[in-house]
Structure formats: structure tokens, C-alpha cells
Design a protein around this motif. Sequence first.
Motif, mmCIF file in Angstrom:
data_model
loop_
_atom_site.group_PDB
_atom_site.id
_atom_site.type_symbol
_atom_site.label_atom_id
_atom_site.label_comp_id
_atom_site.label_asym_id
_atom_site.label_seq_id
_atom_site.Cartn_x
_atom_site.Cartn_y
_atom_site.Cartn_z
ATOM 1 N N PRO A 229 0.827 -1.211 0.000
ATOM 2 C CA PRO A 229 0.000 0.000 0.000
ATOM 3 C C PRO A 229 0.860 1.259 0.000
ATOM 4 C CG PRO A 229 0.051 -0.951 2.188
ATOM 5 C CD PRO A 229 0.803 -1.901 1.302
ATOM 6 N N GLY A 230 0.637 2.118 -0.960
ATOM 7 C CA GLY A 230 1.411 3.354 -1.027
ATOM 8 C C GLY A 230 0.880 4.438 -0.119
ATOM 9 N N GLN A 231 -0.366 4.277 0.364
ATOM 10 C CA GLN A 231 -0.969 5.230 1.287
ATOM 11 C C GLN A 231 -1.194 4.549 2.631
ATOM 12 O OE1 GLN A 231 -1.533 8.486 0.406
ATOM 13 N NE2 GLN A 231 -0.595 7.929 -1.555
ATOM 14 N N LYS A 232 -0.780 5.184 3.712
ATOM 15 C CA LYS A 232 -0.956 4.680 5.079
ATOM 16 C C LYS A 232 -0.246 3.353 5.320
ATOM 17 C CE LYS A 232 -5.424 6.913 5.909
ATOM 18 N NZ LYS A 232 -6.807 6.723 6.374
ATOM 19 N N GLY A 233 0.600 2.921 4.411
ATOM 20 C CA GLY A 233 1.273 1.647 4.630
ATOM 21 C C GLY A 233 2.578 1.476 3.899
ATOM 22 N N PRO A 234 3.203 2.558 3.398
ATOM 23 C CA PRO A 234 4.477 2.357 2.705
ATOM 24 C C PRO A 234 5.568 1.809 3.621
ATOM 25 C CG PRO A 234 4.060 4.705 3.029
ATOM 26 C CD PRO A 234 2.789 3.979 3.371
ATOM 27 N N THR A 295 -5.904 -1.403 3.726
ATOM 28 C CA THR A 295 -7.123 -2.204 3.641
ATOM 29 C C THR A 295 -7.516 -2.448 2.191
ATOM 30 O OG1 THR A 295 -7.904 -1.311 5.763
ATOM 31 C CG2 THR A 295 -9.527 -2.376 4.349
ATOM 32 N N GLN A 296 -7.424 -1.424 1.369
ATOM 33 C CA GLN A 296 -7.765 -1.569 -0.048
ATOM 34 C C GLN A 296 -6.827 -2.550 -0.743
ATOM 35 O OE1 GLN A 296 -7.379 2.633 -0.826
ATOM 36 N NE2 GLN A 296 -9.584 2.930 -1.018
ATOM 37 N N THR A 297 -5.555 -2.494 -0.392
ATOM 38 C CA THR A 297 -4.588 -3.424 -0.986
ATOM 39 C C THR A 297 -4.860 -4.844 -0.529
ATOM 40 O OG1 THR A 297 -2.956 -1.641 -0.971
ATOM 41 C CG2 THR A 297 -2.134 -3.859 -1.345
ATOM 42 N N GLN A 298 -5.204 -4.997 0.731
ATOM 43 C CA GLN A 298 -5.487 -6.327 1.264
ATOM 44 C C GLN A 298 -6.760 -6.920 0.657
ATOM 45 O OE1 GLN A 298 -3.105 -4.933 5.212
ATOM 46 N NE2 GLN A 298 -5.253 -5.423 5.498
#
Length: 479
Positions: A229-234, A295-298
Amino acid sequence: MTHPGEITRRQLLRRIGIAALAAGPGAGLLSACATAGTGGEPSAAPSAAASTSLQNPFGVDAKKPLEVIIFSGGYGDAYAKELHEELYKKKFPGVSVKHGGTQQIGTQLRPRFVGNDAPDVFNNSGPESMDLAALAAESQLADLAPLFDAPSIDDPAKKVRDTVTPAVLDNAKINGRDLVLNYTVSHRALWYNAKLFESMKWAVPTTWAEFTALGETAKKEGILLFAYPGQKGPYYQLWNVLYTAAKIGGNQVIIDIDNLVDNAWNAAPMKQAVAAWADIQAKYGDKAYFGLDHTQTQIKQLQNKLLFYPVGSWVENEMAKDKPMDFEYAIAPIPDVTAADKMPYGAIQVGVGENFVVAARGKNPQGGLEYLRIMLSKEGARGFTQKTKNLTVVYGAAEGLDLPTGLTSAAKAQDAAGQNIITDARFEGWYKELFDYGTEQINVVMAGRITPDQFCANMQKKADAVKKDDSVAKQTRSQ
């Protein structure tokens, strides 16, 4: 595929909860935002508000309210609201416990610390978590040594420190003081869908050549080999690069980075690790994921749109409500990057995390210490595992529980790793500015806007600035 019956629960507890953590202690999860303050040494232990006893070692005033703030992320906050806070109220009947759950720890708590209105206990985690080193320097954190030296709730003949894995004590210190409780055991590696691999008859790659070959195969099926995830998870990918560097060059690579050793970021294993993953992103990734949060990536992974995802063992609980029946979380070690990697295939990261601290200037710091002692009871720890499907640092607390397949997979991977445990990078909690800069730069290099060598040079320049900054308290580690 892995199944719960393949190893005993006793073996699982020993492998995850005790053995490997003693061999490879990790650091806590993220720290973040600095606060304003007057500076000074960490505060001493809170003075007793009432008479002390074996049952009330901190002298808690049974009528004084307690406030608890929990990061409502992968573990949620029900474990606190429905379990630990209820146990506290059971011990002190009639007491009021104010609960708060949030994913914006820094945004909510920073002004409260500035205004001397800190909650008594807070769970410091997530992308907005507080800078604990800064809070310690401002005398905002209570000394936890009395907690570790207090009698255990389960066996008063034992001290609390004797009921938890040694990694807890190793990672409790800031500036030589016990200020942080790391509560959970986590495994950070590459997670995948074992059922998909079984149905496609794919083998988990053990070498980089096998990894890239699988990337080509998956591409034909319309599946990405890898994404983060590039947002909130890099920081998931920053962790992944650091652990890959340790795989190539040994844990000393990370230890040198933590200790601000000259040119640590320019070490060959670090450059190799960044280059390897940047190449994977260029050939088998999708830049659209830089706009997605964790979450979106997961969700994308649950839809079998990507194979490998760099995250920790909390992901299984975090996605439990969305996980389809044909998805089974399993863990894969980082493949061999070179033929001369210092750590063999199967080396895996195991650490303690999920920071909890007591505010020294809170209204009820004695109650805060007792709340943590309740968390470290077997009832408190066992209940946490039942609610979150993740293990705690308390010996024996998960004995006899049914545990999910992903956690069982992690146990088997850890067992295979033996002593080849990859350490956590502690600079993420020691030097917020450096770690935050790293989470920015990892997106830049993975997007191809700078080269891996430039990434390492930029990180080294920032590390040098931190090292020269006399206002930043320096920490050291030997292992």
C-alpha cells in the motif's frame, strides 16, 4: 497448504511465544508525532495513591476513573473494551473506565499532551502514532520498572518480568529506562493465499530466479506478483527492504542502521535489497497501488489480484470479515536474493510489538500500571488471543486455543528458521524523523523516480543529520 492439526498447540506456543523471541527480539511497531514540552528526564514511577499490598502493588485508588485509548487497527479495540477494561472494573467495582478507539493516535493525543490532559494508558500504534522518544525526553512516560518487578496476578511468587518473553524487556527501554510495553508477537514476511497456490499447483519460490519466474507465470493469469500500500502503509515495504538487506548481509546491517553507523545505508546488502525490490515493482507491480491504503490493498489480495503482500501476522484478523472461503493466509520467507546471502532461505522476522505506555502526568498513572498488569495476566492475554487470533508475549497464555491457519503457518516457518531470525529495525521508534523520511523515500524509489543508489544516499544523508543533531537523544543496541 497448512492445517491446524499439523503441529500441536503446545509446539505452536513454544515456537511463537517463547523460543524464537528469545533468540531474536524485535522492536515495537511504529512511532510518530513529536509533541511540545519542557524537556527533561523520563518521569519516575507514579507515587501510590492508596496503601499498597500484594493485590494492589501500585496503590491504586479504587474509586479514581481510568482512561484508555486504543489504536483501532488490525487488532480492533474490542479486546480492550470488552476484556481488559472489564477485568479492571471487576477488580475495582464501581470504577469508571473511559474508553476511546481511534486510528488517529497522533491527531487526537498530541494536543492533549500539550494541554497536560493525557489519557492514563494508550496503545501507540499505526501511521499516526506518537514519537515515544520525544515523549520520554519531555518526562511524559511513566517508568514501567515497577510493573515488571510487581507480583504476577497468576502467581504472586513470580514477578511480571518472569512471565513474559525476554524480548519484552529488551525492547522496553528508551534512554536506558523501562518505558514501553510491547504486547504482541508478530511475524513480518510475505503473505499469500495457500489455497490459490494449491489450486494452481504453484510452489512457493525459494530463490529470486524462481520468484521472478512465478511473476511471469502470474502475469499471464492477470495476477500481480507483488504489491504494497502506497498510502498509510508504505512502511510495510520499508520493513520488507530492511529485512531483505538483513537476509543478504545478516542482522548487522540493521543493527548498524539503528546505531547510526557511518555509511550504514550505503552498505552493499542495503543497495542490493532496494534494487531487487525496485526491479520487482517495475516488472511485476502496478503503480496504481501507490494510491491505495492497506485495507484496499489487502482486499485486492483477497480477490486474488496479487500474490505476495509484505505485512505482519495481524493481517489475518484484520481481514477476517472480508476473507472468502477460498482464501487461506500463509507466510513465505523472503527468497534467496543472491547465492551468497548470509542468512539461509527460511530466515524470518519475528518480533514483539504493539506499544502500550502509561502517561506519567495522567490523572491515574497507578491505575495505568495496574491495567497493564491485568493485560499481562493469563486471563488478559488468553482473551486477547481469542479475540484477535494473535499471540501475546505472556508465557503459556494461548495453551489449548484453536488458532487460525495463518498463525499455524507462521509457527511452522519459524520452526524451520531455527536461529535464523531477522531482527526488527529499532530506529523506527528511536528516530521518528528518519523513519518517516524512509516511508516517503520508499515510494519514490519503488515508483522509479530515483535509483536505488539515490535512495540509499538520501537515507544516509538524513541519518547523518540525525546523528549530528544534539537535540535528538541517541540510542544504541548490541544485537
